[in-house]
Design a protein around this motif. Structure first.
Motif, PDB file in Angstrom:
ATOM      1  N   ARG A  25       0.853  -1.189   0.000  1.00 19.05           N
ATOM      2  CA  ARG A  25       0.000   0.000   0.000  1.00 19.05           C
ATOM      3  C   ARG A  25       0.887   1.237   0.000  1.00 19.05           C
ATOM      4  O   ARG A  25       1.986   1.220   0.524  1.00 19.05           O
ATOM      5  N   TYR A  65      -1.381   8.911  -7.833  1.00 20.74           N
ATOM      6  CA  TYR A  65      -2.535   8.244  -8.430  1.00 20.74           C
ATOM      7  C   TYR A  65      -2.158   7.579  -9.751  1.00 20.74           C
ATOM      8  O   TYR A  65      -2.535   6.432 -10.007  1.00 20.74           O
ATOM      9  N   PHE A  91      -2.534   3.581 -10.221  1.00 19.25           N
ATOM     10  CA  PHE A  91      -3.467   3.011 -11.192  1.00 19.25           C
ATOM     11  C   PHE A  91      -2.734   2.078 -12.153  1.00 19.25           C
ATOM     12  O   PHE A  91      -3.204   0.982 -12.453  1.00 19.25           O
ATOM     13  N   ARG A  92      -1.560   2.493 -12.610  1.00 19.96           N
ATOM     14  CA  ARG A  92      -0.802   1.691 -13.571  1.00 19.96           C
ATOM     15  C   ARG A  92      -0.358   0.362 -12.954  1.00 19.96           C
ATOM     16  O   ARG A  92      -0.438  -0.682 -13.580  1.00 19.96           O
ATOM     17  N   GLN A 132      -1.636  -0.940 -10.098  1.00 20.24           N
ATOM     18  CA  GLN A 132      -2.732  -1.522  -9.313  1.00 20.24           C
ATOM     19  C   GLN A 132      -2.361  -1.678  -7.839  1.00 20.24           C
ATOM     20  O   GLN A 132      -2.525  -2.738  -7.237  1.00 20.24           O
ATOM     21  N   VAL A 133      -1.874  -0.568  -7.259  1.00 23.62           N
ATOM     22  CA  VAL A 133      -1.479  -0.547  -5.853  1.00 23.62           C
ATOM     23  C   VAL A 133      -2.435   0.368  -5.087  1.00 23.62           C
ATOM     24  O   VAL A 133      -2.658   1.507  -5.503  1.00 23.62           O
ATOM     25  N   PRO A 134      -2.995  -0.097  -3.982  1.00 21.34           N
ATOM     26  CA  PRO A 134      -3.890   0.758  -3.196  1.00 21.34           C
ATOM     27  C   PRO A 134      -3.151   1.941  -2.560  1.00 21.34           C
ATOM     28  O   PRO A 134      -1.978   1.834  -2.202  1.00 21.34           O
ATOM     29  N   HIS A 138     -12.211   6.004  -6.962  1.00 28.47           N
ATOM     30  CA  HIS A 138     -11.615   4.809  -7.527  1.00 28.47           C
ATOM     31  C   HIS A 138     -11.435   3.784  -6.415  1.00 28.47           C
ATOM     32  O   HIS A 138     -11.116   4.155  -5.280  1.00 28.47           O
ATOM     33  N   LEU A 198      -9.069   1.861  -5.756  1.00 27.29           N
ATOM     34  CA  LEU A 198      -7.722   1.809  -5.185  1.00 27.29           C
ATOM     35  C   LEU A 198      -7.419   2.964  -4.234  1.00 27.29           C
ATOM     36  O   LEU A 198      -6.420   2.921  -3.523  1.00 27.29           O
TER      37      LEU A 198
END
Length: 153
Positions: free
Chosen positions: A2, A17, A21-22, A24-26, A40, A42
């Motif tokens: 995270r 962000y 997004f690229r 896929q990490v919260p 979103h 995430l």
């Protein structure tokens, strides 16, 4: 894994962000007052009380190996490093266990100079203005830290 963000004065939230997004990490955005964040799955926003170090305490309690913390706060960086997290300043410079001691010492010296500056008629400035180079360095550092953390899983 995270990304924890000390968000009240963070100038690189949009960059965080994009990378999140690229890859896929919260991301958890932590602040003392509401901050607009993308809608979103995430992105999580946590608003803490306005008590002294409330955001820092929240982040430090959740910092752990695999977490990447983004902060300019040297004392928070130290707490996160001690918890095993990776820590990056918004200008892209990493805080490490090897560098944090000198960063804390420099912070203390600068605080003393600023406190005494008025009495001798001089002013001690703060850090240089945030630049495009800082933004670019941050993007690279965050990407590198997350990819390294993903390999370590």
């Amino acid at each position: 894994m995270r990304i924890l963000v000390d968000a009240d004065a963070c100038p690189v939230k949009e960059e965080i962000y994009k990378v999140a997004f690229r890859l896929q990490v919260p991301v958890t955005i932590v602040s003392n007052s509401p901050i607009r964040v993308p809608q979103h799955a995430l992105i999580d926003r946590v608003v803490v009380s306005d008590g002294f170090d409330a955001a820092d305490d929240w982040i430090a309690e959740r910092a752990a190996p695999g977490a990447v913390c983004v902060t300019a706060d040297i004392l928070l960086a130290d707490r996160c490093l001690k918890a095993g997290a990776t820590v990056i300043a918004p200008n892209g410079k990493p805080f490490t266990t090897a560098s944090i001691g000198s960063a804390i010492a420099t912070r203390a010296i600068m605080a003393d100079l600023r406190a005494g500056g008025d009495s001798i008629g001089t002013q001690i400035g703060g850090p240089p203005p945030f630049s495009k180079t800082d933004r670019s360095r941050f993007l690279s550092a965050l990407d590198e830290a997350l990819v390294k953390a993903m390999r370590g899983r």
